[in-house]
Write a protein that holds these residues in place. Structure first.
Motif: not given
Length: 116
Positions: A53-57, A84, A92-97
């Protein structure tokens, strides 16, 4: 436990839970260890994409900078901070936090290989 993904059926994709800091009682991600693992995968050249997830990058990017990685190298490897739609192996790919989804290149011996 992860539910099976369609893309894992070919054997090219694998999920790896983000490593945690041991012994501090928290469930904090060890971003230094995560970066070390990601960097090894990138340097090996056998990985085409790593989904996070982008926010975790942001934390991954900061760990890489703390490890002495140049901004120029990170521009090729990690989407953050470009957004993204920016380039990068870490995408980024949703669901990968809470895990990395790693896609490996097709093996030389594989006759038919597609993106999935």
């Amino acid at each position: 436990h992860f539910s099976p993904h369609k893309t894992h059926q070919s054997g090219r994709d694998v999920d790896v839970v983000l490593p945690r800091i041991v012994g501090d009682g928290s469930r904090s991600v060890d971003w230094s260890a995560t970066w070390s693992f990601v960097h090894t995968l990138i340097e090996d050249g056998q990985v085409t994409q790593i989904f996070l997830n982008y926010d975790r990058q942001r934390e991954l990017y900061q760990a890489a900078r703390a490890a002495g990685v140049s901004v120029e190298a990170l521009e090729r490897w990690v989407q953050y901070p470009k957004g993204v739609r920016g380039p990068g192996i870490v995408r980024h790919q949703s669901g990968h936090r809470n895990h990395l989804h790693i896609r490996f290149r097709c093996g030389a011996e594989v006759r038919r290989c597609s993106g999935w």
